[in-house]
Enzyme design. Structure first.
Site, mmCIF file in Angstrom:
data_model
loop_
_atom_site.group_PDB
_atom_site.id
_atom_site.type_symbol
_atom_site.label_atom_id
_atom_site.label_comp_id
_atom_site.label_asym_id
_atom_site.label_seq_id
_atom_site.Cartn_x
_atom_site.Cartn_y
_atom_site.Cartn_z
ATOM 1 N N SER A 9 20.049 -38.969 -11.785
ATOM 2 C CA SER A 9 19.846 -40.271 -11.151
ATOM 3 C C SER A 9 20.963 -41.271 -11.475
ATOM 4 O O SER A 9 21.392 -41.415 -12.615
ATOM 5 C CB SER A 9 18.515 -40.866 -11.599
ATOM 6 O OG SER A 9 18.378 -42.138 -11.031
ATOM 7 N N SER A 54 20.392 -44.428 -10.742
ATOM 8 C CA SER A 54 19.665 -45.706 -10.767
ATOM 9 C C SER A 54 19.940 -46.548 -12.018
ATOM 10 O O SER A 54 20.148 -47.759 -11.887
ATOM 11 C CB SER A 54 18.164 -45.473 -10.616
ATOM 12 O OG SER A 54 17.918 -45.056 -9.308
ATOM 13 N N THR A 93 10.519 -42.670 -7.358
ATOM 14 C CA THR A 93 11.221 -41.744 -6.478
ATOM 15 C C THR A 93 10.420 -40.453 -6.382
ATOM 16 O O THR A 93 9.283 -40.365 -6.882
ATOM 17 C CB THR A 93 12.686 -41.535 -6.938
ATOM 18 O OG1 THR A 93 13.349 -40.750 -5.951
ATOM 19 C CG2 THR A 93 12.784 -40.852 -8.295
ATOM 20 N N LYS A 98 6.041 -41.211 -4.553
ATOM 21 C CA LYS A 98 5.962 -42.418 -3.717
ATOM 22 C C LYS A 98 4.592 -42.593 -3.052
ATOM 23 O O LYS A 98 4.236 -43.686 -2.646
ATOM 24 C CB LYS A 98 7.063 -42.394 -2.648
ATOM 25 C CG LYS A 98 8.456 -42.564 -3.226
ATOM 26 C CD LYS A 98 9.510 -42.598 -2.139
ATOM 27 C CE LYS A 98 10.891 -42.620 -2.743
ATOM 28 N NZ LYS A 98 11.955 -42.777 -1.740
ATOM 29 N N ASN A 141 8.116 -47.493 -3.281
ATOM 30 C CA ASN A 141 9.223 -47.144 -4.191
ATOM 31 C C ASN A 141 9.522 -48.272 -5.186
ATOM 32 O O ASN A 141 10.409 -48.119 -6.019
ATOM 33 C CB ASN A 141 10.488 -46.765 -3.409
ATOM 34 C CG ASN A 141 11.216 -47.970 -2.890
ATOM 35 O OD1 ASN A 141 10.588 -48.949 -2.490
ATOM 36 N ND2 ASN A 141 12.519 -47.931 -2.902
ATOM 37 N N GLY A 150 9.953 -36.980 4.198
ATOM 38 C CA GLY A 150 9.602 -38.331 3.764
ATOM 39 C C GLY A 150 10.516 -39.411 4.337
ATOM 40 O O GLY A 150 10.049 -40.389 4.927
ATOM 41 N N LEU A 206 9.299 -27.013 14.033
ATOM 42 C CA LEU A 206 9.041 -27.877 15.193
ATOM 43 C C LEU A 206 7.625 -28.481 15.158
ATOM 44 O O LEU A 206 7.427 -29.632 15.566
ATOM 45 C CB LEU A 206 9.246 -27.091 16.496
ATOM 46 C CG LEU A 206 10.670 -27.175 17.052
ATOM 47 C CD1 LEU A 206 10.881 -26.173 18.178
ATOM 48 C CD2 LEU A 206 11.009 -28.588 17.533
ATOM 49 N N LYS A 226 6.116 -29.554 12.592
ATOM 50 C CA LYS A 226 6.108 -30.730 11.700
ATOM 51 C C LYS A 226 6.658 -31.951 12.442
ATOM 52 O O LYS A 226 6.155 -33.062 12.302
ATOM 53 C CB LYS A 226 6.952 -30.462 10.453
ATOM 54 C CG LYS A 226 6.380 -29.377 9.568
ATOM 55 C CD LYS A 226 7.147 -29.310 8.268
ATOM 56 C CE LYS A 226 6.787 -28.065 7.483
ATOM 57 N NZ LYS A 226 7.656 -27.853 6.330
ATOM 58 N N GLY A 285 25.214 -41.865 2.061
ATOM 59 C CA GLY A 285 23.961 -42.535 1.716
ATOM 60 C C GLY A 285 24.011 -43.462 0.514
ATOM 61 O O GLY A 285 22.986 -44.035 0.142
HETATM 62 P P1 NAP Z 1 12.034 -34.187 2.268
HETATM 63 O O1 NAP Z 1 10.826 -35.021 2.381
HETATM 64 O O2 NAP Z 1 12.005 -32.961 1.426
HETATM 65 O O3 NAP Z 1 12.481 -33.754 3.767
HETATM 66 C C1 NAP Z 1 13.562 -32.921 3.995
HETATM 67 C C2 NAP Z 1 13.689 -32.591 5.472
HETATM 68 O O4 NAP Z 1 14.834 -31.762 5.626
HETATM 69 C C3 NAP Z 1 12.505 -31.790 6.027
HETATM 70 O O5 NAP Z 1 12.289 -32.164 7.362
HETATM 71 C C4 NAP Z 1 13.011 -30.356 5.945
HETATM 72 O O6 NAP Z 1 12.508 -29.522 6.946
HETATM 73 C C5 NAP Z 1 14.488 -30.550 6.268
HETATM 74 N N1 NAP Z 1 15.265 -29.431 5.765
HETATM 75 C C6 NAP Z 1 15.317 -28.964 4.495
HETATM 76 N N2 NAP Z 1 16.166 -27.897 4.415
HETATM 77 C C7 NAP Z 1 16.627 -27.709 5.681
HETATM 78 C C8 NAP Z 1 17.517 -26.773 6.253
HETATM 79 N N3 NAP Z 1 18.116 -25.818 5.516
HETATM 80 N N4 NAP Z 1 17.788 -26.854 7.583
HETATM 81 C C9 NAP Z 1 17.208 -27.816 8.329
HETATM 82 N N5 NAP Z 1 16.347 -28.733 7.851
HETATM 83 C C10 NAP Z 1 16.058 -28.685 6.539
HETATM 84 O O7 NAP Z 1 13.275 -35.018 1.723
HETATM 85 P P2 NAP Z 1 13.578 -36.595 1.862
HETATM 86 O O8 NAP Z 1 13.021 -37.296 0.700
HETATM 87 O O9 NAP Z 1 13.204 -37.035 3.228
HETATM 88 O O10 NAP Z 1 15.178 -36.593 1.675
HETATM 89 C C11 NAP Z 1 16.031 -36.092 2.662
HETATM 90 C C12 NAP Z 1 17.490 -36.260 2.225
HETATM 91 O O11 NAP Z 1 17.779 -37.632 2.082
HETATM 92 C C13 NAP Z 1 17.808 -35.630 0.870
HETATM 93 O O12 NAP Z 1 19.102 -35.112 0.927
HETATM 94 C C14 NAP Z 1 17.732 -36.797 -0.099
HETATM 95 O O13 NAP Z 1 18.530 -36.588 -1.231
HETATM 96 C C15 NAP Z 1 18.295 -37.906 0.775
HETATM 97 N N6 NAP Z 1 17.823 -39.248 0.408
HETATM 98 C C16 NAP Z 1 18.761 -40.216 0.227
HETATM 99 C C17 NAP Z 1 18.384 -41.515 -0.057
HETATM 100 C C18 NAP Z 1 19.429 -42.578 -0.241
HETATM 101 O O14 NAP Z 1 19.112 -43.643 -0.778
HETATM 102 N N7 NAP Z 1 20.634 -42.354 0.196
HETATM 103 C C19 NAP Z 1 17.018 -41.829 -0.164
HETATM 104 C C20 NAP Z 1 16.081 -40.819 0.048
HETATM 105 C C21 NAP Z 1 16.492 -39.527 0.344
HETATM 106 P P3 NAP Z 1 11.461 -28.333 6.672
HETATM 107 O O15 NAP Z 1 10.149 -28.976 6.868
HETATM 108 O O16 NAP Z 1 11.860 -27.368 7.701
HETATM 109 O O17 NAP Z 1 11.687 -27.839 5.267
#
Ligand code: NAP
Length: 279
Positions: free
Chosen positions: A14, A16, A59, A63, A84, A125, A150, A152, A238
């Site tokens: 992290s 943070s 985080t 959440k 958060n 999420g 699809l 989901k 990001g």
């Molecule tokens: P999450 O809830 O685990 O969701 C991930 C999504 O990505 C799901 O829809 C998942 O689909 C899809 N996915 C995973 N592996 C995949 C693959 N190989 N091919 C295609 N789709 C895939 O995660 P999240 O919390 O939303 O976070 C998503 C991303 O954003 C992460 O990289 C996280 O580090 C980043 N993030 C950044 C910030 C920031 O402040 N910059 C904040 C939050 C999150 P399936 O259902 O098919 O597994």
């Protein structure tokens, strides 16, 4: 001396503490920001301890779990069913600053998140929050996911339509030939360290979008962003969202304000830390 923390698991990578330390120094606030790394099997008995602090951030994966321990929630936290940031006191109140961080990060690219055609990759999420905000902001949103998921994307679409019946929202597969969009947002971990050679969509899809925002910040430049830059698109990683959501937590905790220069400075410092890590 005020005391804040980040609740999550795992937290070893992290950024943070560094981000919040800088923000506290800019606002001349004496405060400590620690990591509360609590494994899921200990969450129920240990999370209560955090309410003795002045406030804390949450985080992955808590959440949603934290909501049952709160007295009140802000409108946005209720809207996204995700908390958060918590302010502790007579009443413990949950907020969602991710949405502020995301929308402000898009604005930092020189555009807005209003009335746009959005191509959103993922239905997890963050995608949930972004798709909901897109509809609230009168955007037309296409949620693209891998074929096996699809269903989901469809349930996310149905959930949003149940809240906003006139929402302009579609779903498709990442392999489909997807038309032109104003902003492409990657809310999947595809391209994240250590799988840095992966890109969630083809060059053809990238070429059809004007702005590319990748929620990933490790690496700082993903394959998606590299392709976008080569094609002359306006791109951002990001890190801006991460810093801007943290900044908004300080606004909520003790009404702090930061200048654009201070925010740019925090982003630059975090970029340096991430670059040092890969050296
Ligand atoms: P999450 O809830 O685990 O969701 C991930 C999504 O990505 C799901 O829809 C998942 O689909 C899809 N996915 C995973 N592996 C995949 C693959 N190989 N091919 C295609 N789709 C895939 O995660 P999240 O919390 O939303 O976070 C998503 C991303 O954003 C992460 O990289 C996280 O580090 C980043 N993030 C950044 C910030 C920031 O402040 N910059 C904040 C939050 C999150 P399936 O259902 O098919 O597994």
């Amino acid at each position: 001396m005020k005391n804040y923390a980040l609740l999550g698991f795992p937290l070893s990578h992290s950024l943070s503490p560094e981000i919040h330390k800088l923000l506290f120094s800019f606002s001349q606030t004496e405060a400590e920001y620690t990591l509360a790394q609590i494994p899921p099997e200990e969450f129920a008995q240990r999370a209560n301890e955090l309410f003795k602090l002045d406030g804390f951030n949450i985080t992955i994966p808590y959440k949603l779990d934290i909501i049952g321990m709160l007295d009140e929630m802000s409108v946005q936290a209720l809207q996204f069913n995700s908390v958060n940031t918590v302010v502790c006191g007579e009443k413990n109140i949950g907020h969602n600053t991710d949405v502020f961080g995301f929308v402000s990060a898009i604005e930092q690219m020189g555009t807005s998140f209003k009335n746009k055609k959005i191509l959103l990759l993922g239905s997890g999420g963050s995608a949930n929050m972004i798709a909901t905000q897109a509809v609230i902001s009168d955007c037309e949103v296409t949620i693209a996911v891998r074929k096996t998921s699809l269903h989901k994307a469809e349930s996310l679409k149905e959930r949003i339509l149940s809240l906003f019946p006139s929402a302009k929202i579609n779903t498709c597969s990442l392999d489909d030939s997807i038309g032109a969009h104003d902003i492409l947002v990657n809310a999947t971990p595809v391209g994240m360290y250590p799988n840095t050679d992966a890109c969630p969509v083809s060059e053809e899809v990238i070429a059809n979008c004007e702005y590319i925002y990748d929620l990933i910040y490790n690496p700082l430049s993903t394959k998606l962003l590299e392709s976008g830059e080569k094609l002359g698109k306006i791109c951002s990683n990001g890190l801006s969202m991460l810093v801007l959501q943290a900044m908004h937590a300080h606004k909520i905790w003790y009404d702090a304000d930061f200048s654009n220069d201070q925010i740019a400075c925090v982003i630059a410092e975090m970029t340096k830390i991430l670059l040092d890590k890969v050296k």
